[in-house]
Design a protein around this motif. Structure first.
Motif, mmCIF file in Angstrom:
data_model
loop_
_atom_site.group_PDB
_atom_site.id
_atom_site.type_symbol
_atom_site.label_atom_id
_atom_site.label_comp_id
_atom_site.label_asym_id
_atom_site.label_seq_id
_atom_site.Cartn_x
_atom_site.Cartn_y
_atom_site.Cartn_z
ATOM 1 N N ALA A 121 83.310 74.156 43.773
ATOM 2 C CA ALA A 121 83.623 75.386 44.505
ATOM 3 C C ALA A 121 84.260 75.082 45.859
ATOM 4 C CB ALA A 121 82.341 76.201 44.703
ATOM 5 N N ARG A 122 84.273 73.835 46.266
ATOM 6 C CA ARG A 122 84.841 73.435 47.552
ATOM 7 C C ARG A 122 86.299 73.011 47.438
ATOM 8 N NH1 ARG A 122 80.641 71.897 51.271
ATOM 9 N NH2 ARG A 122 78.569 72.067 50.338
ATOM 10 N N LYS A 123 86.923 73.208 46.293
ATOM 11 C CA LYS A 123 88.261 72.667 46.052
ATOM 12 C C LYS A 123 89.321 73.211 47.000
ATOM 13 C CE LYS A 123 89.113 75.996 42.311
ATOM 14 N NZ LYS A 123 89.396 76.119 40.873
ATOM 15 N N HIS A 124 89.077 74.399 47.609
ATOM 16 C CA HIS A 124 90.061 74.955 48.536
ATOM 17 C C HIS A 124 89.800 74.535 49.978
ATOM 18 C CE1 HIS A 124 91.737 77.281 45.300
ATOM 19 N NE2 HIS A 124 90.554 77.865 45.054
ATOM 20 N N SER A 125 88.722 73.784 50.199
ATOM 21 C CA SER A 125 88.410 73.260 51.533
ATOM 22 C C SER A 125 88.883 71.808 51.629
ATOM 23 C CB SER A 125 86.907 73.359 51.795
ATOM 24 O OG SER A 125 86.470 74.704 51.738
ATOM 25 N N LYS A 126 88.643 71.204 52.778
ATOM 26 C CA LYS A 126 89.160 69.858 53.028
ATOM 27 C C LYS A 126 88.456 68.796 52.186
ATOM 28 C CE LYS A 126 91.083 70.138 57.701
ATOM 29 N NZ LYS A 126 91.029 69.574 59.069
ATOM 30 N N TYR A 127 89.242 67.788 51.833
ATOM 31 C CA TYR A 127 88.716 66.569 51.202
ATOM 32 C C TYR A 127 89.151 65.403 52.080
ATOM 33 C CZ TYR A 127 88.414 62.572 48.024
ATOM 34 O OH TYR A 127 88.132 61.342 47.466
ATOM 35 N N ALA B 41 85.579 68.159 58.120
ATOM 36 C CA ALA B 41 85.488 68.484 56.688
ATOM 37 C C ALA B 41 84.440 69.541 56.398
ATOM 38 C CB ALA B 41 85.192 67.216 55.897
ATOM 39 N N ASP B 42 83.984 70.259 57.419
ATOM 40 C CA ASP B 42 82.950 71.278 57.229
ATOM 41 C C ASP B 42 83.368 72.261 56.125
ATOM 42 O OD1 ASP B 42 80.665 72.752 57.601
ATOM 43 O OD2 ASP B 42 81.464 73.903 59.288
ATOM 44 N N GLY B 43 82.495 72.437 55.133
ATOM 45 C CA GLY B 43 82.799 73.308 54.004
ATOM 46 C C GLY B 43 83.456 72.587 52.844
ATOM 47 N N GLY B 44 83.851 71.321 53.061
ATOM 48 C CA GLY B 44 84.545 70.577 52.018
ATOM 49 C C GLY B 44 83.763 69.372 51.529
ATOM 50 N N THR B 45 84.512 68.326 51.162
ATOM 51 C CA THR B 45 83.920 67.110 50.596
ATOM 52 C C THR B 45 84.363 65.911 51.411
ATOM 53 O OG1 THR B 45 84.034 68.076 48.379
ATOM 54 C CG2 THR B 45 83.707 65.699 48.512
ATOM 55 N N GLN C 54 73.590 54.522 59.214
ATOM 56 C CA GLN C 54 72.894 54.977 58.009
ATOM 57 C C GLN C 54 71.815 56.000 58.361
ATOM 58 O OE1 GLN C 54 71.510 51.757 55.455
ATOM 59 N NE2 GLN C 54 73.282 50.495 55.994
ATOM 60 N N ALA C 55 71.114 55.796 59.483
ATOM 61 C CA ALA C 55 70.086 56.749 59.906
ATOM 62 C C ALA C 55 70.710 58.104 60.245
ATOM 63 C CB ALA C 55 69.337 56.194 61.109
ATOM 64 N N ARG C 56 71.860 58.104 60.923
ATOM 65 C CA ARG C 56 72.563 59.350 61.235
ATOM 66 C C ARG C 56 73.004 60.063 59.952
ATOM 67 N NH1 ARG C 56 75.349 60.307 66.183
ATOM 68 N NH2 ARG C 56 74.742 58.911 67.890
ATOM 69 N N LEU C 57 73.526 59.277 59.001
ATOM 70 C CA LEU C 57 73.983 59.850 57.744
ATOM 71 C C LEU C 57 72.825 60.462 56.968
ATOM 72 C CD1 LEU C 57 76.106 60.355 55.561
ATOM 73 C CD2 LEU C 57 75.803 57.980 54.805
ATOM 74 N N LEU C 58 71.680 59.795 56.984
ATOM 75 C CA LEU C 58 70.505 60.323 56.297
ATOM 76 C C LEU C 58 70.115 61.684 56.858
ATOM 77 C CD1 LEU C 58 68.207 59.871 54.255
ATOM 78 C CD2 LEU C 58 66.938 58.740 56.101
ATOM 79 N N ARG C 59 70.202 61.850 58.179
ATOM 80 C CA ARG C 59 69.861 63.137 58.788
ATOM 81 C C ARG C 59 70.825 64.227 58.334
ATOM 82 N NH1 ARG C 59 69.374 64.543 65.304
ATOM 83 N NH2 ARG C 59 68.650 66.706 65.016
ATOM 84 N N VAL C 60 72.097 63.905 58.223
ATOM 85 C CA VAL C 60 73.081 64.881 57.746
ATOM 86 C C VAL C 60 72.751 65.315 56.317
ATOM 87 C CG1 VAL C 60 75.507 65.278 57.193
ATOM 88 C CG2 VAL C 60 74.894 64.037 59.262
ATOM 89 N N LEU C 61 72.418 64.346 55.472
ATOM 90 C CA LEU C 61 72.119 64.667 54.081
ATOM 91 C C LEU C 61 70.845 65.496 53.953
ATOM 92 C CD1 LEU C 61 72.965 61.211 52.459
ATOM 93 C CD2 LEU C 61 74.273 63.314 52.250
ATOM 94 N N GLU C 62 69.876 65.250 54.809
ATOM 95 C CA GLU C 62 68.593 65.957 54.701
ATOM 96 C C GLU C 62 68.619 67.334 55.356
ATOM 97 O OE1 GLU C 62 65.848 63.172 56.386
ATOM 98 O OE2 GLU C 62 65.376 62.276 54.436
ATOM 99 N N ASN D 171 78.275 71.905 56.808
ATOM 100 C CA ASN D 171 78.055 72.182 55.380
ATOM 101 C C ASN D 171 79.047 71.339 54.603
ATOM 102 O OD1 ASN D 171 77.574 73.216 52.846
ATOM 103 N ND2 ASN D 171 78.693 75.120 53.197
ATOM 104 N N ILE D 172 78.571 70.227 54.132
ATOM 105 C CA ILE D 172 79.485 69.242 53.556
ATOM 106 C C ILE D 172 78.849 68.583 52.338
ATOM 107 C CG2 ILE D 172 78.733 67.190 54.824
ATOM 108 C CD1 ILE D 172 81.718 66.684 55.417
ATOM 109 N N ARG D 173 79.703 68.185 51.413
ATOM 110 C CA ARG D 173 79.216 67.438 50.250
ATOM 111 C C ARG D 173 79.642 65.984 50.396
ATOM 112 N NH1 ARG D 173 80.150 68.862 43.854
ATOM 113 N NH2 ARG D 173 78.540 67.451 43.066
ATOM 114 N N VAL D 174 78.713 65.080 50.176
ATOM 115 C CA VAL D 174 78.986 63.650 50.338
ATOM 116 C C VAL D 174 79.060 62.975 48.974
ATOM 117 C CG1 VAL D 174 78.153 61.465 51.275
ATOM 118 C CG2 VAL D 174 77.888 63.571 52.609
ATOM 119 N N VAL D 175 80.178 62.285 48.745
ATOM 120 C CA VAL D 175 80.317 61.414 47.581
ATOM 121 C C VAL D 175 80.552 60.007 48.129
ATOM 122 C CG1 VAL D 175 81.595 60.900 45.474
ATOM 123 C CG2 VAL D 175 81.319 63.278 46.215
#
Length: 388
Positions: free
Chosen positions: A53-59, A98-102, A116-124, A140-144
């Motif tokens: 559903a994020r395909k129209h937002s930034k990648y 990339a807020d709203g995107g991937t 890594q600790a900062r990234l963990l906080r974003v994911l949680e 609001n971001i999806r992480v791959v």
């Protein structure tokens, strides 16, 4: 056959990996893509983004291994003006952009532990702090993420956080190596050869039967990236010709022209390395032992006192004395035990006698006196006996 997103092939493992990417795309979960370097991991985050559903937002794709450790936090999370030397203005990071995107984090295992600790906080929580700021921001971001590193080993070695691993790997996608994709190798070879000919307007190349067999049996440690490199080199220098197996071999590194399963190669290499190291250690031990024996023998020779029957010249002539009464010469030019006054004259007479007895041969005289040849030369010089 899969032909979207730059992926070509129909190997079952590849088809399964693409199917997993398409299936997880609409569900907002973190995804970890694993596989060897050059296998094509970077295409899977694009599939996930395009079918979500994020395909129209930034990648945004970020190569974590290409960013210096000192600036990685600023690149990912942004910074405030004056937060460090050179921060002349505030800057948004990738997570804010990339807020709203991937966001695709390639080579995620290269991230420092603090990042890594900062990234963990974003994911949680979806929260982060800019460098130099105390204001919490939301995203609001999806992480791959993707890596060619065994993260379980990295966790055991203390270079990767275990909690971050579980957050990133909610869904795992394994990209198969090229050597396990069978006839996909020939499909990709033809594609790369045709693309090169069209792009540079050169005559196309073809491959003989033995060349095709060589392509299929080569191990391809660099995977698709290496195959493309080899095909483009061949297409340039063999333009318009049919490439034989012999010609193709000249474009392949000789050390890996024979295909072997990766596990078997690793095992064989490990065994060979161990045997070589063991042989080197044994050789070192034997060499050291030989040198120790040689030094011991030399010390024994150089510290041995005059023999019990060594002749001694006295005013009354030549006669033999017991060992206990004969002073010994040493390498340090001393006489043991401490000699009485006039002993230098006795030592001089013994040396002269030994030299005369052996007709001036220094080595034989030194052995007779129980000292080294070097010590004898020094005493000859000190006592002025060079003419003997």
């Amino acid at each position: 056959m899969i032909q979207r997103f730059g992926i070509i092939g129909n190997a079952p493992a590849l088809v399964e990996a693409v199917a997993r990417a398409v299936r997880v795309a609409p569900i907002d979960l973190s995804v970890l893509v694993t596989g060897e370097s050059g296998a094509g991991k970077e295409f899977f985050p694009q599939i996930i983004h395009a079918y979500s559903a994020r395909k129209h937002s930034k990648y945004i794709a970020v190569n974590c291994g290409a960013i210096p450790e000192g600036t990685i936090d600023s690149e990912l999370f942004g910074h405030e003006k004056g937060s460090f030397t050179g921060a002349v203005a505030s800057r948004k990071g990738y997570f804010e952009e990339a807020d709203g995107g991937t966001i695709f984090l390639d080579e995620v295992a290269e991230l420092p532990l603090t990042t890594q600790a900062r990234l963990l906080r974003v994911l949680e929580t979806g929260e982060f702090l800019k460098v130099g700021s105390s204001t919490v921001q939301k995203t609001n971001i999806r992480v791959v993420a993707a890596t060619n590193v065994d993260l379980q080993k990295a966790i055991a070695n203390g270079t990767f956080r275990e909690d971050l691993f579980y957050r990133l790997s909610t869904i795992q996608i394994v990209v198969p190596p090229l050597r396990d994709r069978g006839n996909d190798i020939m499909m990709l070879t033809r594609k790369f050869a045709m693309d090169f000919a069209e792009r540079y307007r050169t005559p196309a190349i073809t491959f003989s039967d033995d060349a095709r067999a060589a392509l299929l049996h080569y191990r391809w440690p660099g995977n698709v990236r290496q195959l493309k490199n080899v095909v483009e080199q061949t297409a340039l220098f063999e333009a318009g010709h049919t490439v034989s197996g012999e010609v193709l071999a000249s474009y392949l590194p000789a050390v890996t022209t024979t295909y072997m399963p990766a596990a078997q190669c690793a095992e064989t290499a490990g065994a060979t390395s161990y045997a070589r190291e063991r042989e080197m250690l044994f050789n070192m031990i034997f060499s050291l032992r030989s040198k120790i024996d040689e030094l011991t023998a030399r010390l024994d020779r150089e510290t041995t006192p005059l023999t019990a029957t060594s002749p001694v010249v006295d005013d009354g002539g030549t006669y033999s004395r017991p060992r206990s009464s004969v002073p010994a010469l040493t390498d340090y030019g001393t006489i043991t035990p401490t000699p009485p006054a006039g002993s230098e004259s006795d030592e001089r007479r013994r040396i002269i006698d030994a030299l005369e007895r052996h007709k001036g041969l220094r080595r034989a005289a030194a052995e007779d006196l129980g000292i080294s040849e070097r010590t004898l030369y020094r005493k000859i010089r000190d006592l002025g006996l060079e003419n003997y």
